[in-house]
Design a protein around this motif. Structure first.
Motif, PDB file in Angstrom:
ATOM      1  N   THR A  29       0.823  -1.190   0.000  1.00  0.00           N
ATOM      2  CA  THR A  29       0.000   0.000   0.000  1.00  0.00           C
ATOM      3  C   THR A  29       0.863   1.248   0.000  1.00  0.00           C
ATOM      4  O   THR A  29       0.572   2.219  -0.671  1.00  0.00           O
ATOM      5  N   LEU A  30       1.957   1.201   0.754  1.00  0.00           N
ATOM      6  CA  LEU A  30       2.863   2.338   0.828  1.00  0.00           C
ATOM      7  C   LEU A  30       3.504   2.610  -0.529  1.00  0.00           C
ATOM      8  O   LEU A  30       3.584   3.739  -0.978  1.00  0.00           O
ATOM      9  N   SER A  31       3.989   1.571  -1.217  1.00  0.00           N
ATOM     10  CA  SER A  31       4.628   1.783  -2.516  1.00  0.00           C
ATOM     11  C   SER A  31       3.603   2.173  -3.570  1.00  0.00           C
ATOM     12  O   SER A  31       3.896   2.930  -4.479  1.00  0.00           O
ATOM     13  N   GLU A  32       2.400   1.679  -3.479  1.00  0.00           N
ATOM     14  CA  GLU A  32       1.357   2.065  -4.426  1.00  0.00           C
ATOM     15  C   GLU A  32       0.995   3.530  -4.254  1.00  0.00           C
ATOM     16  O   GLU A  32       0.751   4.230  -5.215  1.00  0.00           O
ATOM     17  N   SER A  33       0.969   4.031  -3.035  1.00  0.00           N
ATOM     18  CA  SER A  33       0.616   5.429  -2.799  1.00  0.00           C
ATOM     19  C   SER A  33       1.755   6.377  -3.160  1.00  0.00           C
ATOM     20  O   SER A  33       1.522   7.518  -3.496  1.00  0.00           O
ATOM     21  N   SER A  34       3.023   5.959  -3.104  1.00  0.00           N
ATOM     22  CA  SER A  34       4.136   6.849  -3.448  1.00  0.00           C
ATOM     23  C   SER A  34       4.350   6.911  -4.956  1.00  0.00           C
ATOM     24  O   SER A  34       4.918   7.864  -5.462  1.00  0.00           O
ATOM     25  N   SER A  35       3.942   5.923  -5.694  1.00  0.00           N
ATOM     26  CA  SER A  35       4.125   5.906  -7.143  1.00  0.00           C
ATOM     27  C   SER A  35       3.420   7.072  -7.848  1.00  0.00           C
ATOM     28  O   SER A  35       4.029   7.693  -8.708  1.00  0.00           O
ATOM     29  N   PRO A  36       2.189   7.418  -7.498  1.00  0.00           N
ATOM     30  CA  PRO A  36       1.581   8.591  -8.155  1.00  0.00           C
ATOM     31  C   PRO A  36       2.309   9.890  -7.826  1.00  0.00           C
ATOM     32  O   PRO A  36       2.422  10.773  -8.667  1.00  0.00           O
ATOM     33  N   ARG A  37       2.859  10.006  -6.609  1.00  0.00           N
ATOM     34  CA  ARG A  37       3.602  11.224  -6.253  1.00  0.00           C
ATOM     35  C   ARG A  37       4.875  11.346  -7.081  1.00  0.00           C
ATOM     36  O   ARG A  37       5.228  12.412  -7.542  1.00  0.00           O
ATOM     37  N   VAL A  38       5.606  10.255  -7.233  1.00  0.00           N
ATOM     38  CA  VAL A  38       6.835  10.265  -8.022  1.00  0.00           C
ATOM     39  C   VAL A  38       6.501  10.598  -9.472  1.00  0.00           C
ATOM     40  O   VAL A  38       7.176  11.408 -10.108  1.00  0.00           O
ATOM     41  N   GLY A  39       5.471  10.020 -10.000  1.00  0.00           N
ATOM     42  CA  GLY A  39       5.060  10.285 -11.385  1.00  0.00           C
ATOM     43  C   GLY A  39       4.653  11.735 -11.573  1.00  0.00           C
ATOM     44  O   GLY A  39       4.994  12.361 -12.578  1.00  0.00           O
ATOM     45  N   ARG A  40       3.922  12.285 -10.610  1.00  0.00           N
ATOM     46  CA  ARG A  40       3.496  13.677 -10.702  1.00  0.00           C
ATOM     47  C   ARG A  40       4.685  14.620 -10.543  1.00  0.00           C
ATOM     48  O   ARG A  40       4.785  15.636 -11.211  1.00  0.00           O
ATOM     49  N   GLY A  41       5.650  14.286  -9.688  1.00  0.00           N
ATOM     50  CA  GLY A  41       6.860  15.087  -9.523  1.00  0.00           C
ATOM     51  C   GLY A  41       7.683  15.136 -10.802  1.00  0.00           C
ATOM     52  O   GLY A  41       8.210  16.174 -11.189  1.00  0.00           O
ATOM     53  N   ARG A  42       7.787  13.976 -11.452  1.00  0.00           N
ATOM     54  CA  ARG A  42       8.518  13.928 -12.722  1.00  0.00           C
ATOM     55  C   ARG A  42       7.810  14.768 -13.784  1.00  0.00           C
ATOM     56  O   ARG A  42       8.462  15.457 -14.569  1.00  0.00           O
ATOM     57  N   LEU A  43       6.506  14.684 -13.810  1.00  0.00           N
ATOM     58  CA  LEU A  43       5.726  15.474 -14.778  1.00  0.00           C
ATOM     59  C   LEU A  43       5.927  16.968 -14.527  1.00  0.00           C
ATOM     60  O   LEU A  43       6.118  17.743 -15.476  1.00  0.00           O
ATOM     61  N   GLN A  44       5.915  17.380 -13.265  1.00  0.00           N
ATOM     62  CA  GLN A  44       6.140  18.790 -12.937  1.00  0.00           C
ATOM     63  C   GLN A  44       7.543  19.233 -13.357  1.00  0.00           C
ATOM     64  O   GLN A  44       7.718  20.325 -13.901  1.00  0.00           O
ATOM     65  N   LEU A  45       8.540  18.391 -13.122  1.00  0.00           N
ATOM     66  CA  LEU A  45       9.908  18.712 -13.534  1.00  0.00           C
ATOM     67  C   LEU A  45       9.995  18.861 -15.053  1.00  0.00           C
ATOM     68  O   LEU A  45      10.604  19.808 -15.562  1.00  0.00           O
ATOM     69  N   LEU A  46       9.381  17.970 -15.781  1.00  0.00           N
ATOM     70  CA  LEU A  46       9.390  18.047 -17.244  1.00  0.00           C
ATOM     71  C   LEU A  46       8.673  19.307 -17.739  1.00  0.00           C
ATOM     72  O   LEU A  46       9.131  19.953 -18.687  1.00  0.00           O
ATOM     73  N   LEU A  47       7.577  19.673 -17.106  1.00  0.00           N
ATOM     74  CA  LEU A  47       6.861  20.894 -17.490  1.00  0.00           C
ATOM     75  C   LEU A  47       7.699  22.139 -17.219  1.00  0.00           C
ATOM     76  O   LEU A  47       7.747  23.062 -18.040  1.00  0.00           O
ATOM     77  N   ILE A  48       8.381  22.177 -16.091  1.00  0.00           N
ATOM     78  CA  ILE A  48       9.247  23.316 -15.762  1.00  0.00           C
ATOM     79  C   ILE A  48      10.377  23.415 -16.782  1.00  0.00           C
ATOM     80  O   ILE A  48      10.677  24.505 -17.289  1.00  0.00           O
ATOM     81  N   LEU A  49      11.001  22.304 -17.101  1.00  0.00           N
ATOM     82  CA  LEU A  49      12.074  22.307 -18.099  1.00  0.00           C
ATOM     83  C   LEU A  49      11.551  22.754 -19.465  1.00  0.00           C
ATOM     84  O   LEU A  49      12.227  23.507 -20.177  1.00  0.00           O
ATOM     85  N   ALA A  50      10.360  22.304 -19.833  1.00  0.00           N
ATOM     86  CA  ALA A  50       9.778  22.691 -21.129  1.00  0.00           C
ATOM     87  C   ALA A  50       9.498  24.190 -21.173  1.00  0.00           C
ATOM     88  O   ALA A  50       9.738  24.841 -22.195  1.00  0.00           O
ATOM     89  N   VAL A  51       9.022  24.753 -20.069  1.00  0.00           N
ATOM     90  CA  VAL A  51       8.733  26.187 -20.018  1.00  0.00           C
ATOM     91  C   VAL A  51      10.020  27.010 -20.079  1.00  0.00           C
ATOM     92  O   VAL A  51      10.066  28.063 -20.708  1.00  0.00           O
ATOM     93  N   VAL A  52      11.098  26.521 -19.467  1.00  0.00           N
ATOM     94  CA  VAL A  52      12.350  27.261 -19.433  1.00  0.00           C
ATOM     95  C   VAL A  52      13.158  27.057 -20.722  1.00  0.00           C
ATOM     96  O   VAL A  52      13.637  28.008 -21.331  1.00  0.00           O
ATOM     97  N   ILE A  53      13.317  25.827 -21.128  1.00  0.00           N
ATOM     98  CA  ILE A  53      14.185  25.516 -22.264  1.00  0.00           C
ATOM     99  C   ILE A  53      13.453  25.616 -23.599  1.00  0.00           C
ATOM    100  O   ILE A  53      14.055  25.972 -24.614  1.00  0.00           O
TER     101      ILE A  53
END
Length: 191
Positions: free
Chosen positions: A6-30
């Protein structure tokens, strides 16, 4: 085990959303930098309009590329060049350069006018000494003057560092040159 699952299932969406946010920030800057570089390199979406009237000189050409000395003073300059003799078209540009310099009004202290020619007729040289006391004069070495610029008289706007900024033919419109020079002075912190 179900607890760790349950713990790993709940952290997976956070990691995925964090990566998506990082990619969006990079896309906006670069992204805009990549788009601007591509527009410059492949010449697409480049506006056709311009706010200057002369031929914009690129490639960091300077007074030295015309065979002229680099000056220590830090003023904008209206430079008239004629690789041969300063004939009627050259003489008209010398007069126009002085009128434009006067037309700068209170900004005139930031500018100067000059003549670089292969030779000057005797009567015109006497007139220059008498009527153009502020005109700087230089001898233009025809062998150092770029052949692609031709033999016709030309008017150049030169920045305080000696870089060629704009070029005009002998039939230049004085009001347009004055407008261009005023805009350069307004945008410039130097000179």
């Amino acid at each position: 085990m179900s607890h760790s699952l349950t713990l790993s299932e709940s952290s997976s969406p956070r990691v995925g959303r964090g990566r998506l946010q990082l990619l969006l920030i990079l896309a906006v800057v670069i992204g805009p930098m990549l788009l601007a570089s591509a527009m410059y390199h492949w010449r697409f979406w480049v506006p056709e309009g311009r706010s200057y009237h002369g031929e914009l000189i690129g490639g960091a050409l300077s007074r030295a590329d015309l065979g002229l000395p680099v000056l220590e003073e830090s003023r904008w300059q209206l430079l008239v060049t004629a690789p041969g003799e300063c004939a009627a078209d050259c003489q008209q540009l010398v007069y126009l350069a002085r009128q434009i310099h006067i037309g700068l009004g209170r900004e005139a202290a930031r500018g100067a006018h000059a003549l670089a020619t292969g030779s000057t007729p005797e009567d015109f040289a006497a007139q220059l000494a008498r009527e153009y006391p502020q005109l700087q004069r230089f001898t233009l070495a025809a062998d150092r003057y770029p052949a692609e610029r031709g033999q016709a008289a030309q008017l150049w706007i030169v920045d305080p560092h000696g870089n060629l900024v704009l070029r005009y033919d002998a039939d230049a419109n004085g009001k347009q040159v004055l407008t261009d020079l005023r805009l350069l002075l307004k945008l410039s912190n130097i000179g």
